[in-house]
Design a protein around this motif. Structure first.
Motif, short mmCIF file in Angstrom:
data_model
loop_
_atom_site.label_atom_id
_atom_site.label_comp_id
_atom_site.label_asym_id
_atom_site.label_seq_id
_atom_site.Cartn_x
_atom_site.Cartn_y
_atom_site.Cartn_z
N THR A 60 1.25 2.39 2.17
CA THR A 60 0.85 2.49 3.58
C THR A 60 -0.08 3.66 3.88
O THR A 60 -0.43 3.87 5.03
CB THR A 60 2.11 2.61 4.45
N THR B 116 5.27 -2.07 -5.33
CA THR B 116 5.78 -1.55 -4.06
C THR B 116 4.64 -1.46 -3.05
O THR B 116 3.58 -0.91 -3.36
CB THR B 116 6.40 -0.16 -4.27
N PRO B 117 4.80 -1.99 -1.85
CA PRO B 117 3.74 -1.88 -0.84
C PRO B 117 3.40 -0.41 -0.57
O PRO B 117 4.24 0.48 -0.72
CB PRO B 117 4.36 -2.55 0.39
N ASP C 42 1.00 -9.77 -2.47
CA ASP C 42 1.49 -11.15 -2.45
C ASP C 42 0.49 -12.07 -3.16
O ASP C 42 0.50 -12.16 -4.38
CB ASP C 42 1.77 -11.61 -1.01
N ILE D 96 0.57 -5.33 1.21
CA ILE D 96 1.68 -5.99 0.55
C ILE D 96 1.12 -6.85 -0.58
O ILE D 96 0.19 -7.64 -0.38
CB ILE D 96 2.48 -6.87 1.54
N LYS E 243 5.19 2.80 0.57
CA LYS E 243 5.85 2.67 1.87
C LYS E 243 7.34 2.93 1.70
O LYS E 243 8.08 2.10 1.18
CB LYS E 243 5.62 1.27 2.44
N ARG F 13 3.24 -7.63 -8.32
CA ARG F 13 4.00 -7.47 -7.08
C ARG F 13 4.66 -6.08 -7.07
O ARG F 13 5.85 -5.93 -7.31
CB ARG F 13 5.03 -8.59 -6.95
#
Length: 548
Positions: A369, A366-367, A146, A144, A174, A364
């Motif tokens: 995975t 998009t996360p 951050d 993520i 993700k 920031r």
């Protein structure tokens, strides 16, 4: 003579040592060259290394030991277990592509490099050519964006070189639609990073997908191209370490072999820009087109040539011939003055951009995975190894030193080319080095040859004989024989010249004798004639006798 040859050898050694020193500086990324300092250092090195043997030291033996992460990581893989455990092969097909090549049926295997110097070190190998390949693996936990930086790092070796193909990775976003079993080219990703090459176009991608906060659509943003020459990383068949560092302040760095080759900011150094302009040109604004006679003049019918004048000389109205007017000053024009109402060249007026937004934190994103390799290549045996995704740069450096560092140490001496090879390779990357080579090698060599091989021409024996100059001693038999032959030839020429002079003197003498003899005969004849004539007394006595 010995001093001359010693000076020649010294100049040649200084030239070679200086080139080797410059090449070493270029390998360490130095751009400024101080030739005088390098020459002094080179002389000291030569003096110190004279008594030592010239053979290169043997390559150090390096034992492979699997790297272990020294801190928190989101993903790590060194393939030392020898299997594809944890990786998912794609079964998808590409859209809008022929069925024969649409499948992702390219093969992957876990193997050692073909010319490995580290037995036991294995990696992921792309085995097929001219096929689509797709493989992916889940992260231990989603990343993520951050307050922590993102560091992505892995190794690539183009064992057979690379004709056309990529070796980049995708960080898969993700989403609820993510299915690694159906990983393909349209699968959503957050970042794409790594080398790519086709033809003579060498690239090192850094692409991120940015979400428009007003429309919700994603747009790819491409980082500027690196200023560094990337060709060597694709052609030298060595293992190279690729690193992406992305910071929360929107700055980024791209490194190859722990050396920065590109850097910038997500707000300023990507194309297209993250934020659109505040104003755009009004598409409905048009330039006015109201023309009148005052601007265009009166209309006149076009004229054509009289066809009857083509064959009749002198046809047409007579006109007086013209001559240059010495007082002509050109067509009169009114003087120009500044226009207080002038506003410059016309441009469409600006209006507020209806699509404008301002995102000051493009970091920031998009996360993501999962990490995946979705590649097409015309060359096989591309070797991948030592993947790591983390937020601590120290952890990434330790991982690199324990993995890529061992490969570099094992390749060490044996893989290094000779001095000439290093010089040629360096000049291909930095053409200005040819100037340095000419100044430090070619010019000294030329001076050495000119100084050592050119000597003063010795005069022949005849010149010594004529001028009575001292002749140097020559030990060589050939030179003695040559000088002797020259002396004999000179003696013959002098003897011939003397004989010619003697003959000329004799001829002149004989001519002189003949001339004097003839002159004496003439005088004697005159005397005889004078002696035969009677005197005056004799003539008178003879006359008396005749009368009596």
């Amino acid at each position: 003579m010995e001093l001359k040859w010693l000076l020649c050898v010294t100049l040649l050694i200084l030239g070679l040592v200086d080139v080797h020193t410059h090449d070493g500086e270029d390998d360490h990324g130095g751009d400024v060259i101080d030739i005088e300092d390098d020459l002094e250092d080179g002389v000291e090195e030569v003096e110190e290394s004279k008594p030592e043997a010239s053979s290169p030291p043997p390559s150090p033996k390096v034992t492979y030991k699997p790297a272990v992460p020294t801190g928190e990581v989101y993903f790590v893989e060194n393939f030392d277990k020898g299997t594809l455990e944890g990786w998912v092969l794609s079964k998808a097909k590409k859209d809008d592509t022929d069925d024969e090549i649409a499948k992702y049926d390219g093969k992957w295997e876990v193997l050692e490099m073909k010319d490995t110097k580290l037995p036991g070190d294995k990696g992921l190998v792309l085995m097929s050519r001219a096929k689509h390949h797709a493989i992916s693996a889940k992260l231990t936990k989603p990343f993520i964006f951050d307050t922590k930086p993102l560091i992505v790092q892995y190794e690539v070796n183009f064992q057979n070189g690379i004709e056309c193909g990529g070796a980049y990775v995708k960080l898969l976003s993700k989403t609820t639609e993510l299915n690694l079993d159906q990983f393909h080219d349209k699968t959503a990703y957050t970042i794409m990073f790594g080398p790519d090459k086709c033809g003579e176009d060498y690239k090192l991608h850094f692409i991120f997908r940015h979400k428009n906060p007003k429309t919700g659509k994603y747009e790819e943003k491409h980082a500027k191209r690196p200023d560094a020459d990337l060709k060597t990383y694709f052609t030298d068949k060595k293992t190279h370490l690729y690193t992406l560092v992305l910071n929360p302040d929107n700055s980024f760095e791209i490194l190859v072999d722990q050396t920065v080759v590109n850097s910038g900011n997500l707000l300023n150094d990507v194309t297209p820009a993250v934020n659109p302009p505040r104003e755009i040109e009004d598409p409905d604004d048009q330039k006015p087109e109201d023309w009148d006679e005052d601007m265009d003049g009166e209309w006149e019918a076009p004229q054509i040539a009289n066809p009857k004048c083509e064959s009749a000389p002198g046809c047409g109205t007579w006109e007086r011939s013209m001559i240059d007017n010495p007082n002509y000053k050109g067509k009169w024009k009114p003087p120009m003055i500044d226009n207080p109402n002038y506003q410059g060249i016309w441009k469409p007026r600006k209006i507020p951009n209806p699509d404008f937004f301002e995102d000051l934190e493009p970091f920031r994103m998009t996360p993501f995975t999962a990490v995946g390799l979705e590649l097409w290549s015309m060359t096989s045996d591309i070797f991948f190894d030592n993947f790591i995704i983390c937020s601590d740069q120290v952890v990434a450096e330790d991982w690199a030193n324990d993995g890529w560092g061992l490969k570099k140490a094992a390749d060490g001496g044996a893989a290094e080319p000779g001095v000439v090879g290093q010089m040629m390779a360096a000049a291909e990357e930095r053409p200005w080095l040819w100037v340095v080579y000419i100044l430090t090698v070619a010019l000294p060599v030329f001076l050495v040859v000119l100084f050592c091989c050119s000597g003063k021409k010795q005069p022949n024996a005849a010149e010594y004989k004529k001028t009575d100059a001292p002749q140097p001693d020559v030990n060589e038999e050939k030179e003695e024989e040559k000088d002797k032959a020259d002396e004999e030839k000179a003696d013959e020429e002098e003897e011939e010249a003397e004989s010619n002079e003697d003959k000329l003197e004799e001829k002149q003498k004989s001519d002189a004798d003949v001339g004097s003899a003839s002159q004496e005969e003439e005088e004697d004849e005159e005397e005889e004639e004078e002696d035969g004539k009677p005197t005056l007394e004799e003539e008178e006595s003879m006359n008396r006798l005749k009368k009596s």
